[in-house]
Design an enzyme around this catalytic site. Structure first.
Site, short mmCIF file in Angstrom:
data_model
loop_
_atom_site.label_atom_id
_atom_site.label_comp_id
_atom_site.label_asym_id
_atom_site.label_seq_id
_atom_site.Cartn_x
_atom_site.Cartn_y
_atom_site.Cartn_z
N LYS A 44 0.84 -1.21 0.00
CA LYS A 44 0.00 0.00 0.00
C LYS A 44 0.87 1.26 0.00
CE LYS A 44 -3.55 -2.66 2.31
NZ LYS A 44 -4.08 -3.16 3.58
N GLN A 48 -4.65 -1.95 9.78
CA GLN A 48 -4.29 -3.21 9.14
C GLN A 48 -4.75 -4.40 9.99
OE1 GLN A 48 -2.83 -3.74 6.00
NE2 GLN A 48 -3.40 -5.84 6.47
N ASP A 51 -11.70 2.09 4.34
CA ASP A 51 -11.87 0.64 4.32
C ASP A 51 -13.33 0.24 4.52
OD1 ASP A 51 -9.91 -1.12 3.60
OD2 ASP A 51 -8.97 -1.23 5.56
#
Length: 292
Positions: free
Chosen positions: A52, A96, A119
């Protein structure tokens, strides 16, 4: 003729369309920024974060990283999210996964600003998705799957679709997105009896259950479309690393009967990151439009 769906190619196309949008934002003195939090030292998690970071840097998106120990407390983690929430340089927040067992993920995700929830883990965004009411963000992997389908002109309306895997991160939101597009969706999970029967009747099969090479040739019908979302590390003595990455689909076994199929790696994976950076840019554009 079988077509291998090229996620890397489509991801590169997405990046190409983002570059002028990022340049326009920078002319307005806004540089899109992604704030990432990683807990612990899991190799897989660090690999994903590095991927990322690399994509952000290649596009000129600022990347901010907080690395926290495995024993971080819930309140400490929430405090870091609060810092990201009020930081004007950050337009998207990503925590994460996986997180340690002592962390309450649901409570944590509720602390993320809805407008920075790139997200789409916040229950508000999940609720808008369930009602098909234009959520600002949708989960990145399902979004990437839809982008692949669109790129290859695969229309899901009226199709029978089976999803193997019912997680809140992938299977469930994917089922809603497909339902909203007019598909008839069957979701299989750990308690489903005779999953093979469900996949055999499907026009399109998505597999996201974390079981290496689960889907075989005799599980699907001729000309099926197969989207493999799984990624698994298996031992491979012939490899320099001692392992290789494979999907939930037995690619070599299934490819000859499929009309379209995604490889692993190089299929859905690059699209997850492409979706993430797209939503960071969209968040920055929202800020630009609403500046006083």
């Amino acid at each position: 003729m079988m077509i291998v769906i090229d996620g890397k190619r489509v991801s590169d196309e997405v990046s190409h369309t983002l570059r002028p949008r990022i340049a326009e934002l920078k002319q307005a003195n806004i540089t899109p920024g992604l704030g990432v939090i990683i807990v612990g030292n899991k190799i897989e998690s660090r690999t994903y974060v590095n991927m990322k970071k690399k994509r952000c840097e290649s596009l000129g998106i600022n990347f901010f990283l907080k690395e926290l120990p495995e024993d971080v407390t819930q309140s400490e983690l929430e405090s870091h999210i609060s810092d990201y929430n009020i930081d004007n340089k950050i337009h998207g927040i990503l925590v994460q996964l996986p997180l340690p067992d002592h962390i309450n993920k649901d409570t944590l995700f509720e602390k993320i600003s809805i407008r920075k929830d790139v997200d789409a883990f916040h229950p508000y965004n999940a609720g808008l998705l369930s009602k098909n009411n234009h959520p600002p963000f949708i989960p990145c992997t399902p979004k990437g799957c839809l982008t692949l389908l669109d790129f290859y002109d695969i229309n899901v309306s009226g199709k029978n679709i089976t999803i193997v895997g019912a997680s809140n991160l992938v299977g469930l939101p994917l089922s809603l997105l497909l339902l909203h597009r007019g598909a008839t969706v069957t979701i299989c999970h750990i308690l489903t009896k005779n999953v093979k029967e469900m996949t055999k009747n499907a026009d399109i099969v998505f597999v996201c259950c974390g079981s290496p090479h689960l889907l075989k040739k005799d599980w699907v019908k001729k000309d099926v479309i197969v989207i493999d979302i799984g990624i698994n590390k298996i031992n491979c003595p012939d490899s320099n690393k001692g392992y290789k990455l494979v999907g939930d689909v037995d690619f070599d076994n299934v490819k000859d009967i499929a009309s379209y199929i995604t490889p692993v790696p190089g299929g859905v994976g690059p699209m997850t990151i492409a979706s993430l950076v797209t939503q960071v840019v969209e968040s920055a554009e929202y800020v630009s439009m609403h500046q006083s």
